[in-house]
Motif scaffolding. Structure first.
Motif, mmCIF file in Angstrom:
data_model
loop_
_atom_site.group_PDB
_atom_site.id
_atom_site.type_symbol
_atom_site.label_atom_id
_atom_site.label_comp_id
_atom_site.label_asym_id
_atom_site.label_seq_id
_atom_site.Cartn_x
_atom_site.Cartn_y
_atom_site.Cartn_z
ATOM 1 N N GLY A 114 -93.316 62.922 27.466
ATOM 2 C CA GLY A 114 -94.506 62.293 26.915
ATOM 3 C C GLY A 114 -94.844 62.817 25.531
ATOM 4 N N GLY A 115 -95.046 61.901 24.587
ATOM 5 C CA GLY A 115 -95.390 62.284 23.228
ATOM 6 C C GLY A 115 -94.212 62.455 22.303
ATOM 7 N N TYR A 152 -99.846 69.290 26.119
ATOM 8 C CA TYR A 152 -100.103 67.915 25.689
ATOM 9 C C TYR A 152 -99.541 67.683 24.288
ATOM 10 N N THR A 173 -101.578 63.023 25.234
ATOM 11 C CA THR A 173 -100.520 62.632 26.171
ATOM 12 C C THR A 173 -99.925 63.848 26.872
ATOM 13 N N THR A 187 -91.777 55.980 26.171
ATOM 14 C CA THR A 187 -92.381 54.648 26.163
ATOM 15 C C THR A 187 -91.364 53.545 26.409
#
Length: 560
Positions: free
Chosen positions: A336-337, A356, A360, A415
Protein backbone atom coordinates in the motif's frame (compact mmCIF):
# COMPACT_ATOMS: atom_id res chain seq x y z
CA UNK A 1 26.92 -41.36 -13.89
CA UNK A 2 25.80 -43.10 -17.09
CA UNK A 3 28.43 -45.77 -16.53
CA UNK A 4 27.21 -46.27 -12.99
CA UNK A 5 23.63 -46.57 -14.25
CA UNK A 6 24.55 -49.23 -16.80
CA UNK A 7 26.38 -51.12 -14.08
CA UNK A 8 23.34 -50.77 -11.85
CA UNK A 9 21.06 -52.06 -14.60
CA UNK A 10 23.15 -55.21 -14.96
CA UNK A 11 23.12 -55.67 -11.20
CA UNK A 12 19.35 -55.35 -11.05
CA UNK A 13 18.86 -57.78 -13.94
CA UNK A 14 21.24 -60.26 -12.31
CA UNK A 15 19.49 -59.91 -8.99
CA UNK A 16 16.15 -60.50 -10.67
CA UNK A 17 17.46 -63.62 -12.38
CA UNK A 18 18.79 -64.92 -9.09
CA UNK A 19 15.50 -64.26 -7.34
CA UNK A 20 13.75 -66.32 -9.99
CA UNK A 21 16.31 -69.08 -10.09
CA UNK A 22 16.86 -69.58 -6.36
CA UNK A 23 13.52 -71.31 -5.62
CA UNK A 24 14.07 -73.60 -8.60
CA UNK A 25 17.54 -74.55 -7.39
CA UNK A 26 16.22 -75.19 -3.92
CA UNK A 27 13.42 -77.37 -5.27
CA UNK A 28 15.81 -79.25 -7.52
CA UNK A 29 18.16 -79.75 -4.61
CA UNK A 30 15.28 -81.30 -2.64
CA UNK A 31 15.01 -83.86 -5.42
CA UNK A 32 18.74 -84.46 -5.36
CA UNK A 33 19.31 -82.91 -8.82
CA UNK A 34 21.32 -79.89 -7.71
CA UNK A 35 24.07 -79.25 -5.23
CA UNK A 36 23.99 -77.18 -2.07
CA UNK A 37 26.97 -75.22 -3.39
CA UNK A 38 25.01 -73.91 -6.39
CA UNK A 39 22.25 -72.66 -4.15
CA UNK A 40 24.68 -71.09 -1.72
CA UNK A 41 26.53 -69.38 -4.58
CA UNK A 42 23.28 -67.92 -5.97
CA UNK A 43 22.28 -66.58 -2.56
CA UNK A 44 25.79 -65.20 -2.01
CA UNK A 45 25.75 -63.41 -5.36
CA UNK A 46 22.35 -61.94 -4.58
CA UNK A 47 23.54 -60.64 -1.21
CA UNK A 48 26.66 -59.19 -2.83
CA UNK A 49 24.48 -57.34 -5.34
CA UNK A 50 22.25 -55.96 -2.58
CA UNK A 51 25.29 -54.85 -0.60
CA UNK A 52 26.81 -53.18 -3.67
CA UNK A 53 23.62 -51.20 -4.21
CA UNK A 54 23.54 -50.23 -0.53
CA UNK A 55 27.15 -49.01 -0.60
CA UNK A 56 26.92 -47.35 -4.02
CA UNK A 57 23.25 -46.53 -4.57
CA UNK A 58 21.98 -45.41 -7.95
CA UNK A 59 21.03 -41.76 -7.50
CA UNK A 60 20.15 -40.84 -11.09
CA UNK A 61 19.04 -42.52 -14.29
CA UNK A 62 18.48 -41.30 -17.83
CA UNK A 63 14.81 -42.24 -18.36
CA UNK A 64 11.71 -42.32 -16.12
CA UNK A 65 11.39 -46.07 -16.66
CA UNK A 66 14.99 -46.74 -15.57
CA UNK A 67 14.68 -44.41 -12.59
CA UNK A 68 11.41 -46.02 -11.45
CA UNK A 69 12.98 -49.49 -11.64
CA UNK A 70 16.04 -48.39 -9.66
CA UNK A 71 13.89 -46.57 -7.08
CA UNK A 72 11.73 -49.64 -6.54
CA UNK A 73 14.74 -51.96 -6.18
CA UNK A 74 16.52 -49.68 -3.70
CA UNK A 75 13.42 -48.27 -1.94
CA UNK A 76 14.85 -44.78 -2.35
CA UNK A 77 14.23 -41.98 -4.83
CA UNK A 78 16.27 -41.64 -8.04
CA UNK A 79 16.56 -38.49 -10.19
CA UNK A 80 15.34 -38.63 -13.81
CA UNK A 81 18.05 -36.94 -15.90
CA UNK A 82 15.88 -36.62 -19.03
CA UNK A 83 13.48 -34.38 -17.10
CA UNK A 84 16.01 -31.86 -15.74
CA UNK A 85 15.44 -28.24 -16.71
CA UNK A 86 16.79 -24.88 -15.57
CA UNK A 87 14.18 -24.82 -12.81
CA UNK A 88 12.87 -28.39 -12.39
CA UNK A 89 14.23 -31.53 -10.72
CA UNK A 90 12.24 -34.79 -11.00
CA UNK A 91 12.71 -37.87 -8.81
CA UNK A 92 11.21 -41.33 -9.26
CA UNK A 93 9.86 -42.74 -6.00
CA UNK A 94 9.82 -46.33 -4.79
CA UNK A 95 5.99 -46.41 -4.94
CA UNK A 96 5.99 -45.71 -8.70
CA UNK A 97 5.17 -41.99 -8.50
CA UNK A 98 7.26 -39.01 -9.60
CA UNK A 99 8.00 -35.89 -7.54
CA UNK A 100 8.76 -32.68 -9.42
CA UNK A 101 10.43 -29.82 -7.54
CA UNK A 102 9.96 -26.56 -9.46
CA UNK A 103 11.96 -23.54 -8.34
CA UNK A 104 10.65 -20.02 -8.94
CA UNK A 105 13.98 -19.09 -10.60
CA UNK A 106 16.79 -20.89 -12.45
CA UNK A 107 18.83 -23.24 -10.27
CA UNK A 108 21.03 -24.71 -13.03
CA UNK A 109 22.24 -23.88 -16.54
CA UNK A 110 24.04 -25.46 -19.48
CA UNK A 111 27.76 -24.67 -19.43
CA UNK A 112 30.29 -26.30 -21.76
CA UNK A 113 27.64 -28.78 -22.84
CA UNK A 114 26.58 -30.02 -19.39
CA UNK A 115 24.32 -29.03 -16.54
CA UNK A 116 25.92 -27.01 -13.73
CA UNK A 117 24.32 -25.32 -10.72
CA UNK A 118 23.81 -21.57 -10.97
CA UNK A 119 26.62 -20.06 -8.92
CA UNK A 120 26.59 -16.29 -8.38
CA UNK A 121 29.83 -16.11 -6.42
CA UNK A 122 32.07 -13.50 -8.02
CA UNK A 123 35.71 -13.99 -8.99
CA UNK A 124 38.40 -12.01 -10.80
CA UNK A 125 39.12 -12.93 -14.39
CA UNK A 126 42.04 -12.12 -16.66
CA UNK A 127 42.56 -8.39 -17.08
CA UNK A 128 40.89 -7.57 -13.76
CA UNK A 129 37.30 -8.12 -14.88
CA UNK A 130 34.84 -9.77 -12.50
CA UNK A 131 32.66 -12.72 -13.50
CA UNK A 132 30.07 -14.89 -11.79
CA UNK A 133 31.04 -18.55 -11.53
CA UNK A 134 27.90 -19.65 -13.43
CA UNK A 135 25.33 -16.99 -14.36
CA UNK A 136 22.48 -17.77 -16.83
CA UNK A 137 23.08 -14.48 -18.66
CA UNK A 138 26.90 -14.54 -18.62
CA UNK A 139 27.22 -11.62 -16.18
CA UNK A 140 30.51 -9.69 -16.26
CA UNK A 141 31.60 -6.60 -14.27
CA UNK A 142 34.34 -4.03 -14.70
CA UNK A 143 37.70 -4.17 -12.98
CA UNK A 144 39.86 -1.23 -11.91
CA UNK A 145 40.68 1.50 -14.41
CA UNK A 146 40.73 5.26 -15.04
CA UNK A 147 40.44 8.14 -12.59
CA UNK A 148 37.47 8.25 -10.26
CA UNK A 149 35.05 11.17 -10.49
CA UNK A 150 35.63 14.24 -8.31
CA UNK A 151 31.89 14.63 -7.76
CA UNK A 152 28.61 13.07 -8.86
CA UNK A 153 27.68 16.28 -10.60
CA UNK A 154 30.94 16.25 -12.55
CA UNK A 155 30.50 12.60 -13.52
CA UNK A 156 26.93 13.23 -14.71
CA UNK A 157 28.14 16.06 -16.96
CA UNK A 158 31.05 14.04 -18.41
CA UNK A 159 30.96 13.36 -22.17
CA UNK A 160 29.68 10.03 -23.50
CA UNK A 161 33.23 9.03 -24.43
CA UNK A 162 34.14 8.96 -20.73
CA UNK A 163 31.81 6.01 -20.10
CA UNK A 164 33.05 2.43 -19.71
CA UNK A 165 31.15 -0.85 -19.31
CA UNK A 166 30.23 -1.48 -15.68
CA UNK A 167 28.02 -4.57 -16.13
CA UNK A 168 27.32 -6.69 -19.22
CA UNK A 169 24.69 -9.38 -19.77
CA UNK A 170 24.47 -11.73 -22.76
CA UNK A 171 26.83 -12.16 -25.68
CA UNK A 172 27.24 -10.96 -29.25
CA UNK A 173 24.21 -9.26 -30.77
CA UNK A 174 22.19 -9.84 -27.60
CA UNK A 175 24.61 -8.13 -25.20
CA UNK A 176 23.38 -5.35 -22.90
CA UNK A 177 25.98 -3.16 -21.20
CA UNK A 178 25.31 -0.75 -18.33
CA UNK A 179 28.05 1.88 -18.29
CA UNK A 180 29.66 4.14 -15.69
CA UNK A 181 31.04 7.57 -16.42
CA UNK A 182 34.56 7.85 -15.11
CA UNK A 183 37.12 5.55 -13.53
CA UNK A 184 36.59 2.77 -11.05
CA UNK A 185 38.73 1.34 -8.26
CA UNK A 186 39.33 -2.40 -7.94
CA UNK A 187 36.15 -3.88 -6.42
CA UNK A 188 35.95 -5.79 -3.17
CA UNK A 189 34.27 -9.15 -3.75
CA UNK A 190 32.09 -10.97 -1.25
CA UNK A 191 29.89 -13.82 -2.44
CA UNK A 192 27.63 -12.32 -5.16
CA UNK A 193 28.38 -8.65 -4.35
CA UNK A 194 31.06 -6.39 -5.84
CA UNK A 195 31.73 -3.10 -4.01
CA UNK A 196 33.71 -0.33 -5.74
CA UNK A 197 34.91 1.73 -2.73
CA UNK A 198 34.92 5.52 -3.16
CA UNK A 199 33.77 5.31 -6.78
CA UNK A 200 32.46 8.81 -5.98
CA UNK A 201 33.59 11.10 -3.16
CA UNK A 202 32.08 9.74 0.04
CA UNK A 203 30.24 6.93 -1.71
CA UNK A 204 30.58 3.31 -2.89
CA UNK A 205 29.15 1.79 -6.06
CA UNK A 206 27.72 -1.69 -5.40
CA UNK A 207 26.72 -4.35 -7.96
CA UNK A 208 24.90 -7.50 -6.85
CA UNK A 209 24.46 -10.53 -9.12
CA UNK A 210 20.94 -12.00 -9.13
CA UNK A 211 19.58 -15.13 -10.83
CA UNK A 212 17.95 -13.25 -13.68
CA UNK A 213 20.17 -10.18 -13.96
CA UNK A 214 21.77 -7.80 -11.48
CA UNK A 215 21.12 -4.94 -9.09
CA UNK A 216 23.37 -1.92 -8.79
CA UNK A 217 23.13 0.88 -6.29
CA UNK A 218 25.08 3.81 -4.92
CA UNK A 219 25.71 4.00 -1.18
CA UNK A 220 26.52 7.53 0.02
CA UNK A 221 28.25 7.61 3.40
CA UNK A 222 27.87 11.38 3.74
CA UNK A 223 25.81 14.21 2.32
CA UNK A 224 26.94 15.16 -1.22
CA UNK A 225 27.96 18.79 -1.75
CA UNK A 226 26.21 19.35 -5.08
CA UNK A 227 23.35 16.86 -4.90
CA UNK A 228 23.56 13.39 -6.38
CA UNK A 229 22.66 13.49 -10.09
CA UNK A 230 23.47 10.19 -11.74
CA UNK A 231 23.73 9.56 -15.49
CA UNK A 232 24.22 5.95 -16.63
CA UNK A 233 24.47 5.07 -20.34
CA UNK A 234 23.08 1.70 -21.43
CA UNK A 235 24.30 0.08 -24.67
CA UNK A 236 21.51 -1.99 -26.23
CA UNK A 237 21.41 -4.70 -28.92
CA UNK A 238 20.48 -3.65 -32.45
CA UNK A 239 16.79 -2.89 -32.80
CA UNK A 240 16.13 -2.56 -29.06
CA UNK A 241 14.39 0.58 -27.87
CA UNK A 242 14.27 2.09 -24.37
CA UNK A 243 11.04 3.83 -23.42
CA UNK A 244 9.41 5.18 -20.24
CA UNK A 245 7.60 2.46 -18.32
CA UNK A 246 4.71 2.51 -15.90
CA UNK A 247 5.42 4.21 -12.57
CA UNK A 248 8.64 5.94 -13.62
CA UNK A 249 10.64 2.90 -14.79
CA UNK A 250 12.05 2.03 -18.22
CA UNK A 251 10.98 -0.78 -20.57
CA UNK A 252 13.27 -2.25 -23.20
CA UNK A 253 11.56 -3.54 -26.33
CA UNK A 254 12.96 -5.77 -29.06
CA UNK A 255 12.52 -5.00 -32.74
CA UNK A 256 9.33 -7.12 -32.65
CA UNK A 257 7.86 -4.95 -29.89
CA UNK A 258 8.26 -7.50 -27.08
CA UNK A 259 9.43 -6.26 -23.67
CA UNK A 260 12.67 -8.18 -23.05
CA UNK A 261 14.04 -6.33 -20.00
CA UNK A 262 12.93 -3.68 -17.56
CA UNK A 263 14.30 -1.18 -15.08
CA UNK A 264 11.89 -0.39 -12.23
CA UNK A 265 11.51 3.17 -11.02
CA UNK A 266 14.49 3.90 -8.72
CA UNK A 267 14.12 4.63 -5.03
CA UNK A 268 16.42 5.76 -2.21
CA UNK A 269 16.39 5.26 1.54
CA UNK A 270 18.46 6.17 4.57
CA UNK A 271 19.80 4.01 7.41
CA UNK A 272 16.66 4.05 9.58
CA UNK A 273 15.09 0.56 9.82
CA UNK A 274 12.18 -0.64 11.94
CA UNK A 275 13.46 -3.51 14.09
CA UNK A 276 10.15 -5.42 14.07
CA UNK A 277 9.46 -5.27 10.32
CA UNK A 278 12.97 -4.62 8.87
CA UNK A 279 11.33 -1.96 6.68
CA UNK A 280 13.20 1.22 5.67
CA UNK A 281 11.19 3.93 7.39
CA UNK A 282 12.58 6.95 5.53
CA UNK A 283 12.56 6.50 1.77
CA UNK A 284 11.89 8.57 -1.31
CA UNK A 285 11.26 8.01 -5.03
CA UNK A 286 13.95 9.10 -7.48
CA UNK A 287 12.97 10.86 -10.69
CA UNK A 288 14.41 9.21 -13.82
CA UNK A 289 14.25 10.10 -17.52
CA UNK A 290 15.51 8.16 -20.53
CA UNK A 291 16.77 9.36 -23.90
CA UNK A 292 18.20 7.25 -26.73
CA UNK A 293 20.65 7.92 -29.52
CA UNK A 294 21.42 4.98 -31.78
CA UNK A 295 22.12 1.93 -29.62
CA UNK A 296 22.80 3.94 -26.46
CA UNK A 297 20.07 4.87 -24.01
CA UNK A 298 20.99 7.39 -21.33
CA UNK A 299 19.34 7.07 -17.92
CA UNK A 300 19.31 10.29 -15.91
CA UNK A 301 18.49 10.10 -12.19
CA UNK A 302 17.74 13.21 -10.15
CA UNK A 303 17.51 12.40 -6.42
CA UNK A 304 15.63 14.97 -4.32
CA UNK A 305 18.30 17.37 -3.01
CA UNK A 306 16.01 18.60 -0.25
CA UNK A 307 15.62 15.05 1.11
CA UNK A 308 19.38 14.44 0.88
CA UNK A 309 20.10 17.55 2.95
CA UNK A 310 17.19 17.15 5.40
CA UNK A 311 18.36 16.93 9.03
CA UNK A 312 16.09 13.88 9.49
CA UNK A 313 17.92 11.95 6.78
CA UNK A 314 20.47 9.65 8.40
CA UNK A 315 23.45 8.50 6.37
CA UNK A 316 24.45 6.23 4.73
CA UNK A 317 21.85 6.71 1.99
CA UNK A 318 21.26 4.12 -0.73
CA UNK A 319 20.16 5.13 -4.24
CA UNK A 320 18.82 2.05 -6.03
CA UNK A 321 18.20 1.80 -9.80
CA UNK A 322 17.73 -1.96 -10.45
CA UNK A 323 17.56 -4.01 -13.65
CA UNK A 324 16.12 -7.43 -14.33
CA UNK A 325 15.87 -9.96 -17.16
CA UNK A 326 12.39 -11.28 -17.93
CA UNK A 327 11.15 -14.87 -18.00
CA UNK A 328 7.81 -16.69 -17.92
CA UNK A 329 8.55 -17.39 -14.25
CA UNK A 330 7.80 -14.38 -12.11
CA UNK A 331 7.44 -13.15 -8.55
CA UNK A 332 6.80 -9.77 -7.01
CA UNK A 333 5.04 -8.06 -4.12
CA UNK A 334 2.82 -5.01 -3.82
CA UNK A 335 2.51 -2.71 -0.84
CA UNK A 336 0.00 0.00 0.00
CA UNK A 337 1.28 3.42 -1.01
CA UNK A 338 4.13 2.10 -3.19
CA UNK A 339 4.00 2.81 -6.93
CA UNK A 340 7.22 1.09 -8.05
CA UNK A 341 7.84 -2.38 -9.50
CA UNK A 342 9.24 -4.81 -6.90
CA UNK A 343 9.92 -7.80 -9.16
CA UNK A 344 13.71 -7.52 -8.78
CA UNK A 345 13.53 -7.40 -4.99
CA UNK A 346 15.03 -10.33 -3.10
CA UNK A 347 12.02 -10.21 -0.74
CA UNK A 348 8.41 -11.30 -0.90
CA UNK A 349 6.21 -9.86 1.84
CA UNK A 350 2.78 -10.41 3.38
CA UNK A 351 0.88 -8.53 6.08
CA UNK A 352 1.09 -5.07 7.63
CA UNK A 353 4.37 -3.77 9.13
CA UNK A 354 2.48 -1.21 11.22
CA UNK A 355 3.26 1.94 9.21
CA UNK A 356 1.51 4.17 6.69
CA UNK A 357 2.25 5.91 3.40
CA UNK A 358 0.23 9.07 3.99
CA UNK A 359 -3.14 7.71 5.07
CA UNK A 360 -2.62 4.33 3.35
CA UNK A 361 -1.69 1.26 5.37
CA UNK A 362 1.44 -0.31 3.89
CA UNK A 363 -0.13 -3.78 3.68
CA UNK A 364 1.86 -6.20 1.50
CA UNK A 365 0.80 -9.14 -0.69
CA UNK A 366 2.96 -11.32 -2.91
CA UNK A 367 2.45 -13.04 -6.27
CA UNK A 368 4.26 -15.95 -7.93
CA UNK A 369 4.00 -17.78 -11.24
CA UNK A 370 5.35 -21.31 -11.72
CA UNK A 371 5.73 -23.42 -14.84
CA UNK A 372 3.10 -26.21 -14.58
CA UNK A 373 3.03 -27.74 -18.07
CA UNK A 374 5.49 -30.42 -16.97
CA UNK A 375 2.87 -32.25 -14.92
CA UNK A 376 -0.11 -31.51 -17.16
CA UNK A 377 -2.79 -34.24 -17.23
CA UNK A 378 -1.07 -36.16 -14.42
CA UNK A 379 -2.71 -37.64 -11.33
CA UNK A 380 -1.45 -35.36 -8.55
CA UNK A 381 -1.32 -37.00 -5.12
CA UNK A 382 0.35 -34.15 -3.19
CA UNK A 383 1.61 -30.62 -3.81
CA UNK A 384 3.31 -28.21 -1.43
CA UNK A 385 4.34 -24.57 -1.73
CA UNK A 386 7.58 -23.93 0.17
CA UNK A 387 8.64 -20.37 1.07
CA UNK A 388 11.83 -19.56 2.99
CA UNK A 389 10.56 -17.40 5.88
CA UNK A 390 13.57 -15.50 7.24
CA UNK A 391 11.74 -12.83 9.27
CA UNK A 392 8.40 -12.43 11.05
CA UNK A 393 7.04 -9.69 13.31
CA UNK A 394 7.16 -12.06 16.28
CA UNK A 395 7.64 -15.72 17.17
CA UNK A 396 3.87 -16.16 17.63
CA UNK A 397 2.19 -18.13 14.85
CA UNK A 398 -0.08 -16.18 12.54
CA UNK A 399 -1.96 -17.52 9.52
CA UNK A 400 -1.13 -16.66 5.93
CA UNK A 401 -3.10 -17.71 2.86
CA UNK A 402 -2.49 -19.04 -0.65
CA UNK A 403 -4.98 -17.99 -3.33
CA UNK A 404 -5.39 -18.93 -6.97
CA UNK A 405 -4.95 -15.72 -8.92
CA UNK A 406 -4.26 -14.11 -12.24
CA UNK A 407 -0.65 -13.64 -13.32
CA UNK A 408 1.32 -10.67 -12.00
CA UNK A 409 3.62 -8.65 -14.25
CA UNK A 410 5.90 -5.61 -14.18
CA UNK A 411 2.86 -3.34 -13.98
CA UNK A 412 1.41 -4.99 -10.88
CA UNK A 413 0.91 -2.48 -8.06
CA UNK A 414 -1.23 -2.21 -4.92
CA UNK A 415 -3.83 -0.35 -6.98
CA UNK A 416 -3.57 -2.86 -9.84
CA UNK A 417 -3.41 -6.38 -8.44
CA UNK A 418 -4.20 -9.66 -10.23
CA UNK A 419 -7.65 -10.97 -9.40
CA UNK A 420 -7.75 -13.52 -6.58
CA UNK A 421 -10.29 -16.27 -7.31
CA UNK A 422 -10.25 -19.10 -4.74
CA UNK A 423 -8.56 -19.47 -1.37
CA UNK A 424 -6.55 -22.68 -1.67
CA UNK A 425 -4.77 -23.07 1.64
CA UNK A 426 -4.13 -21.47 5.02
CA UNK A 427 -0.81 -22.06 6.77
CA UNK A 428 0.22 -21.11 10.30
CA UNK A 429 3.92 -21.78 9.64
CA UNK A 430 5.81 -18.83 11.12
CA UNK A 431 9.61 -18.73 11.07
CA UNK A 432 12.17 -16.03 11.81
CA UNK A 433 15.91 -15.65 12.29
CA UNK A 434 15.12 -13.52 15.36
CA UNK A 435 13.43 -16.58 16.88
CA UNK A 436 16.22 -18.88 15.65
CA UNK A 437 13.65 -20.74 13.54
CA UNK A 438 14.39 -19.31 10.08
CA UNK A 439 13.40 -21.90 7.47
CA UNK A 440 10.68 -23.29 5.19
CA UNK A 441 7.09 -22.24 5.71
CA UNK A 442 4.84 -24.58 3.75
CA UNK A 443 1.25 -24.71 2.52
CA UNK A 444 -0.69 -27.63 1.03
CA UNK A 445 -1.71 -26.65 -2.52
CA UNK A 446 -2.69 -30.13 -3.76
CA UNK A 447 -6.16 -29.05 -4.92
CA UNK A 448 -4.74 -26.21 -7.01
CA UNK A 449 -2.06 -28.41 -8.57
CA UNK A 450 -4.80 -30.88 -9.57
CA UNK A 451 -6.72 -28.04 -11.21
CA UNK A 452 -3.63 -26.96 -13.17
CA UNK A 453 -2.99 -30.56 -14.20
CA UNK A 454 -6.56 -31.16 -15.39
CA UNK A 455 -6.55 -27.90 -17.33
CA UNK A 456 -3.14 -28.78 -18.86
CA UNK A 457 -2.06 -25.28 -17.87
CA UNK A 458 1.30 -23.97 -19.12
CA UNK A 459 1.79 -21.87 -15.97
CA UNK A 460 0.09 -21.46 -12.63
CA UNK A 461 -0.16 -18.24 -10.61
CA UNK A 462 -0.81 -17.70 -6.92
CA UNK A 463 -1.22 -14.84 -4.46
CA UNK A 464 -0.04 -14.80 -0.83
CA UNK A 465 -1.59 -12.65 1.88
CA UNK A 466 -1.84 -12.49 5.65
CA UNK A 467 -5.16 -13.79 6.96
CA UNK A 468 -5.60 -10.73 9.21
CA UNK A 469 -4.11 -7.72 7.46
CA UNK A 470 -4.83 -5.46 10.43
CA UNK A 471 -2.65 -7.52 12.79
CA UNK A 472 1.04 -6.58 12.69
CA UNK A 473 1.87 -10.02 14.13
CA UNK A 474 0.96 -11.43 10.70
CA UNK A 475 3.88 -9.58 9.03
CA UNK A 476 6.28 -11.97 7.26
CA UNK A 477 9.20 -11.67 4.86
CA UNK A 478 10.13 -14.51 2.51
CA UNK A 479 12.99 -14.73 0.01
CA UNK A 480 12.12 -14.32 -3.67
CA UNK A 481 13.58 -16.13 -6.68
CA UNK A 482 16.29 -13.43 -6.94
CA UNK A 483 18.06 -14.48 -3.74
CA UNK A 484 21.58 -15.77 -4.41
CA UNK A 485 21.22 -18.89 -2.24
CA UNK A 486 19.31 -21.30 -4.47
CA UNK A 487 18.42 -23.52 -1.50
CA UNK A 488 16.10 -20.76 -0.25
CA UNK A 489 14.11 -19.69 -3.32
CA UNK A 490 10.34 -20.36 -3.56
CA UNK A 491 9.56 -23.93 -4.58
CA UNK A 492 6.54 -25.87 -5.80
CA UNK A 493 6.89 -29.59 -4.99
CA UNK A 494 4.41 -31.89 -6.76
CA UNK A 495 4.12 -35.68 -6.46
CA UNK A 496 2.17 -37.29 -9.30
CA UNK A 497 1.67 -40.27 -11.57
CA UNK A 498 0.78 -40.20 -15.23
CA UNK A 499 -2.80 -41.01 -16.17
CA UNK A 500 -3.34 -44.25 -18.05
CA UNK A 501 -4.94 -43.85 -21.47
CA UNK A 502 -8.71 -44.14 -21.59
CA UNK A 503 -10.00 -47.60 -22.42
CA UNK A 504 -10.54 -48.68 -26.03
CA UNK A 505 -11.98 -51.83 -27.64
CA UNK A 506 -14.96 -51.80 -25.26
CA UNK A 507 -16.84 -55.12 -25.16
CA UNK A 508 -19.64 -56.76 -23.21
CA UNK A 509 -21.01 -60.21 -23.58
CA UNK A 510 -21.17 -62.65 -24.73
CA UNK A 511 -23.12 -62.41 -27.01
CA UNK A 512 -23.92 -58.68 -27.20
CA UNK A 513 -25.52 -56.15 -29.49
CA UNK A 514 -24.31 -52.51 -29.64
CA UNK A 515 -26.88 -49.79 -30.34
CA UNK A 516 -25.87 -46.14 -30.13
CA UNK A 517 -22.85 -46.98 -27.99
CA UNK A 518 -24.97 -49.01 -25.51
CA UNK A 519 -24.19 -52.73 -25.18
CA UNK A 520 -27.22 -55.00 -24.85
CA UNK A 521 -26.71 -58.53 -23.58
CA UNK A 522 -29.11 -61.35 -22.82
CA UNK A 523 -27.42 -62.21 -19.54
CA UNK A 524 -27.46 -60.83 -15.98
CA UNK A 525 -23.81 -61.89 -15.56
CA UNK A 526 -22.09 -60.23 -18.54
CA UNK A 527 -18.33 -60.19 -19.11
CA UNK A 528 -16.96 -56.65 -19.57
CA UNK A 529 -13.67 -55.95 -21.38
CA UNK A 530 -11.54 -52.99 -22.50
CA UNK A 531 -7.93 -52.35 -23.55
CA UNK A 532 -5.68 -49.66 -22.06
CA UNK A 533 -2.05 -48.81 -21.33
CA UNK A 534 -0.10 -46.57 -19.00
CA UNK A 535 2.85 -44.25 -19.62
CA UNK A 536 4.66 -46.00 -16.77
CA UNK A 537 4.99 -49.51 -18.15
CA UNK A 538 5.50 -51.12 -14.75
CA UNK A 539 2.35 -49.66 -13.17
CA UNK A 540 -0.73 -51.68 -12.31
CA UNK A 541 -3.86 -50.16 -13.84
CA UNK A 542 -7.26 -50.21 -12.18
CA UNK A 543 -10.19 -49.92 -14.57
CA UNK A 544 -13.55 -48.77 -13.26
CA UNK A 545 -16.87 -49.76 -14.84
CA UNK A 546 -20.04 -47.85 -14.11
CA UNK A 547 -23.40 -49.64 -14.38
CA UNK A 548 -26.07 -47.02 -15.15
CA UNK A 549 -29.85 -47.32 -15.17
CA UNK A 550 -30.69 -45.79 -18.55
CA UNK A 551 -34.24 -45.03 -17.41
CA UNK A 552 -33.13 -42.81 -14.53
CA UNK A 553 -29.57 -41.94 -15.56
CA UNK A 554 -28.32 -42.98 -12.12
CA UNK A 555 -25.24 -45.13 -11.54
CA UNK A 556 -26.43 -48.39 -10.01
CA UNK A 557 -22.98 -49.70 -9.09
CA UNK A 558 -19.31 -49.48 -9.97
CA UNK A 559 -16.86 -52.31 -10.52
CA UNK A 560 -13.05 -52.06 -10.25
Amino acid sequence: MKTSWRTGTVAIATAGAMLLSTPYLAAADDRGNATDSATEQAVSDLLDTAQALAEHPITEAETPEAALTAAKMQERRVEVLQMRTETDTVHANADGTLTRTSAAGPVRMIKDGRWVDVDLDLKRAAGGEVTAAAHPEGLRMAGAGGSTARSLKGAAAAPEGAARDLVTLGKGDQKIALQWKGGLPAPRLEDNVATYPDAVPGGDLVVEATRTGFEQYLKLRKQPKDGAPLVMPLVLPDGMEAEPGVGGGVDFRSASGEIVATMPAPTMWDSQVDARSLEHTNRRKVAMTVTQSGNTAELSLRPDTGWLTDENTQYPVTIDPSTDALDVLFDTFVQGGDTTDQSVNTDLKVGWPGDYEGSTKRIARSFLTFRTSNFADALVSKASLKMWNYHSWSCEKRDWEVWASGAADKNTRWTKQPTRTDKIATSSDTKSAACKTEGWATADVTSLARTWSSAKAETGSIALKATNEDDVYGWKRFYSADIADQTKIPTLEVTYNYRPYNGTNLQAGAPFVSTGGIFKVNSTTPTLRFSTEDTNGDDNIVGTYEITDTATGKVVTTLN
